[in-house]
Design an enzyme around this catalytic site. Sequence first.
Site, PDB file in Angstrom:
ATOM      1  N   THR A  40      96.907  80.349   6.857  1.00 28.09           N
ATOM      2  CA  THR A  40      95.844  81.111   6.181  1.00 28.09           C
ATOM      3  C   THR A  40      96.404  81.878   4.984  1.00 28.09           C
ATOM      4  O   THR A  40      95.773  81.959   3.927  1.00 28.09           O
ATOM      5  CB  THR A  40      95.198  82.102   7.183  1.00 28.09           C
ATOM      6  OG1 THR A  40      94.719  81.354   8.284  1.00 28.09           O
ATOM      7  CG2 THR A  40      94.073  82.893   6.550  1.00 28.09           C
ATOM      8  N   HIS A  43      96.657  79.621   2.121  1.00 29.47           N
ATOM      9  CA  HIS A  43      95.366  79.434   1.443  1.00 29.47           C
ATOM     10  C   HIS A  43      95.106  80.611   0.487  1.00 29.47           C
ATOM     11  O   HIS A  43      94.631  80.435  -0.638  1.00 29.47           O
ATOM     12  CB  HIS A  43      94.218  79.343   2.449  1.00 29.47           C
ATOM     13  CG  HIS A  43      94.213  78.081   3.259  1.00 29.47           C
ATOM     14  ND1 HIS A  43      93.860  76.864   2.726  1.00 29.47           N
ATOM     15  CD2 HIS A  43      94.522  77.837   4.556  1.00 29.47           C
ATOM     16  CE1 HIS A  43      93.951  75.925   3.666  1.00 29.47           C
ATOM     17  NE2 HIS A  43      94.366  76.498   4.783  1.00 29.47           N
ATOM     18  N   LEU A 262      91.193  72.733  17.347  1.00 28.56           N
ATOM     19  CA  LEU A 262      91.612  73.978  16.685  1.00 28.56           C
ATOM     20  C   LEU A 262      91.668  73.798  15.166  1.00 28.56           C
ATOM     21  O   LEU A 262      91.321  74.688  14.410  1.00 28.56           O
ATOM     22  CB  LEU A 262      92.999  74.404  17.183  1.00 28.56           C
ATOM     23  CG  LEU A 262      93.491  75.718  16.591  1.00 28.56           C
ATOM     24  CD1 LEU A 262      93.013  76.901  17.420  1.00 28.56           C
ATOM     25  CD2 LEU A 262      95.005  75.771  16.448  1.00 28.56           C
TER      26      LEU A 262
HETATM   27  P1  NAD Z   1      99.476  73.467   9.328  1.00 27.55           P
HETATM   28  O1  NAD Z   1      98.650  73.220   8.127  1.00 27.55           O
HETATM   29  O2  NAD Z   1     100.854  73.981   9.181  1.00 27.55           O
HETATM   30  O3  NAD Z   1      99.540  72.136  10.223  1.00 27.55           O
HETATM   31  C1  NAD Z   1      98.722  71.039  10.059  1.00 27.55           C
HETATM   32  C2  NAD Z   1      99.613  69.814  10.134  1.00 27.55           C
HETATM   33  O4  NAD Z   1      98.782  68.641  10.113  1.00 27.55           O
HETATM   34  C3  NAD Z   1     100.593  69.715   8.953  1.00 27.55           C
HETATM   35  O5  NAD Z   1     101.934  69.671   9.422  1.00 27.55           O
HETATM   36  C4  NAD Z   1     100.156  68.424   8.270  1.00 27.55           C
HETATM   37  O6  NAD Z   1     101.240  67.714   7.708  1.00 27.55           O
HETATM   38  C5  NAD Z   1      99.517  67.675   9.456  1.00 27.55           C
HETATM   39  N1  NAD Z   1      98.716  66.508   9.048  1.00 27.55           N
HETATM   40  C6  NAD Z   1      98.160  66.230   7.853  1.00 27.55           C
HETATM   41  N2  NAD Z   1      97.595  64.999   7.866  1.00 27.55           N
HETATM   42  C7  NAD Z   1      97.794  64.498   9.112  1.00 27.55           C
HETATM   43  C8  NAD Z   1      97.434  63.276   9.746  1.00 27.55           C
HETATM   44  N3  NAD Z   1      96.755  62.317   9.108  1.00 27.55           N
HETATM   45  N4  NAD Z   1      97.809  63.091  11.038  1.00 27.55           N
HETATM   46  C9  NAD Z   1      98.504  64.036  11.705  1.00 27.55           C
HETATM   47  N5  NAD Z   1      98.857  65.225  11.139  1.00 27.55           N
HETATM   48  C10 NAD Z   1      98.506  65.443   9.873  1.00 27.55           C
HETATM   49  O7  NAD Z   1      98.637  74.449  10.237  1.00 27.55           O
HETATM   50  P2  NAD Z   1      98.951  75.314  11.551  1.00 27.55           P
HETATM   51  O8  NAD Z   1      99.236  76.702  11.148  1.00 27.55           O
HETATM   52  O9  NAD Z   1      99.887  74.630  12.486  1.00 27.55           O
HETATM   53  O10 NAD Z   1      97.459  75.278  12.143  1.00 27.55           O
HETATM   54  C11 NAD Z   1      96.924  74.061  12.632  1.00 27.55           C
HETATM   55  C12 NAD Z   1      95.460  73.922  12.271  1.00 27.55           C
HETATM   56  O11 NAD Z   1      94.697  74.898  12.989  1.00 27.55           O
HETATM   57  C13 NAD Z   1      95.098  74.144  10.792  1.00 27.55           C
HETATM   58  O12 NAD Z   1      94.045  73.261  10.464  1.00 27.55           O
HETATM   59  C14 NAD Z   1      94.598  75.570  10.771  1.00 27.55           C
HETATM   60  O13 NAD Z   1      93.690  75.793   9.705  1.00 27.55           O
HETATM   61  C15 NAD Z   1      93.904  75.659  12.100  1.00 27.55           C
HETATM   62  N6  NAD Z   1      93.788  76.988  12.709  1.00 27.55           N
HETATM   63  C16 NAD Z   1      92.647  77.246  13.383  1.00 27.55           C
HETATM   64  C17 NAD Z   1      92.508  78.432  14.059  1.00 27.55           C
HETATM   65  C18 NAD Z   1      91.280  78.678  14.872  1.00 27.55           C
HETATM   66  O14 NAD Z   1      91.076  79.802  15.308  1.00 27.55           O
HETATM   67  N7  NAD Z   1      90.468  77.655  15.117  1.00 27.55           N
HETATM   68  C19 NAD Z   1      93.524  79.392  14.032  1.00 27.55           C
HETATM   69  C20 NAD Z   1      94.702  79.093  13.328  1.00 27.55           C
HETATM   70  C21 NAD Z   1      94.824  77.884  12.677  1.00 27.55           C
END
Ligand code: NAD
Length: 342
Positions: A40, A43, A262
């Site tokens: 976040t 972003h 998530l």
């Molecule tokens: P991050 O962006 O570091 O991890 C996402 C990963 O997905 C990256 O390593 C990226 O390379 C990978 N990715 C991209 N394309 C892909 C594909 N085709 N196949 C497999 N993997 C692929 O994020 P993070 O901090 O580990 O968080 C994970 C996710 O959860 C993010 O989308 C984030 O926005 C979300 N999030 C949601 C909440 C919630 O409350 N729902 C809270 C925190 C984070």
Amino acid sequence: MHALVKSRAAPGIELQDIPRPTVGPNDVMIRVKRTAICGTDMHIYNWDGWAQRTIPVPMAVGHEYCGEIVEIGSEVSGFKLGDRVSGEGHITCGHCRNCRAGRRHLCRNTVGVGVNRPGCFAEFVVIPALNAFKLPDAIDDEIAAILDPLGNAVHTALAFDVVGEDVLITGAGPIGIMAAAIVRFVGARHVVITDVNDYRLDLARKMGATLALNVTRDSLDDAMKQLGMQEGFDVGLEMSGNATAFRDLLRTMHHGGSVALLGLPPNDVAIDWNEVILKGLTLKGIYGRQMFETWYKMAAILQSGLNIRPIITHRLPYTEFQHAFDVMGKGQSGKVVMDWTK
Ligand code: NAD
Ligand code: ZN
């Protein structure tokens, strides 16, 4: 005090001297010791469309931290000066139906620390005392700084029974990797994780994934054959926010399987709904951490031996924030922790 401030409606972040926040009757002031950078924050740093719509400027940002209580509001009980704490970043209203029922993570009036109000990339941060979580001695400062994302991982990983199950995790970001470690720790059989980033896939292998696949080269179908899995995954954890990853996950789920979501997709995602309906899948959205069940569970799991330390790949003083954001932005890292004590 020093703080990392989103000072202008443009990419970047600045180290500034700003006034200390003041403590209201129900608040505590925390002297920040360690912070970590969240997706976040990237972003916000990059100033994408979501950030432009959401973040007031100027404001100190950040929401993953630990520290020590240095001031206590007049109405607060249960805390004393010097208590080591981390903070739940979702501040909830306390009067809506979900809050009153103890389902605070579903509060529709949630305000985010470092998103909608001043955050923890600062020498001091003020939060409602209710949001402070007292740390057991067994959890040291750098681990305590990443309890917020670990809580996301715990909340998602424990959404369904994974004991003796085969689990697919799409997305080996810090949260996906920690989720792999958690499901192994609590007794899953095969844990397959996917990403497109080899650095992170290596880290996932070190932290317990049975197989870590780069989907630009390796196929999930081959991986399932290699593991002798004939029917598909029992539990899916979507942690990438990527549409292709989500579709692959649905396709490789076993009939009757369960999927916890998530990852936040940036846009609408079209899926083949027959995969959900005809296979009788259960899909569950996961937001934040359960307040405060997830916090107690994750503290207990850490105390019983879950090792997430390898996810911290970089440790820097806050004055080297630019380096910290650059490393995180390149994706060649796990969690990047900044030290605010020096
Ligand atoms: P991050 O962006 O570091 O991890 C996402 C990963 O997905 C990256 O390593 C990226 O390379 C990978 N990715 C991209 N394309 C892909 C594909 N085709 N196949 C497999 N993997 C692929 O994020 P993070 O901090 O580990 O968080 C994970 C996710 O959860 C993010 O989308 C984030 O926005 C979300 N999030 C949601 C909440 C919630 O409350 N729902 C809270 C925190 C984070
Ligand atoms: Zn509420």
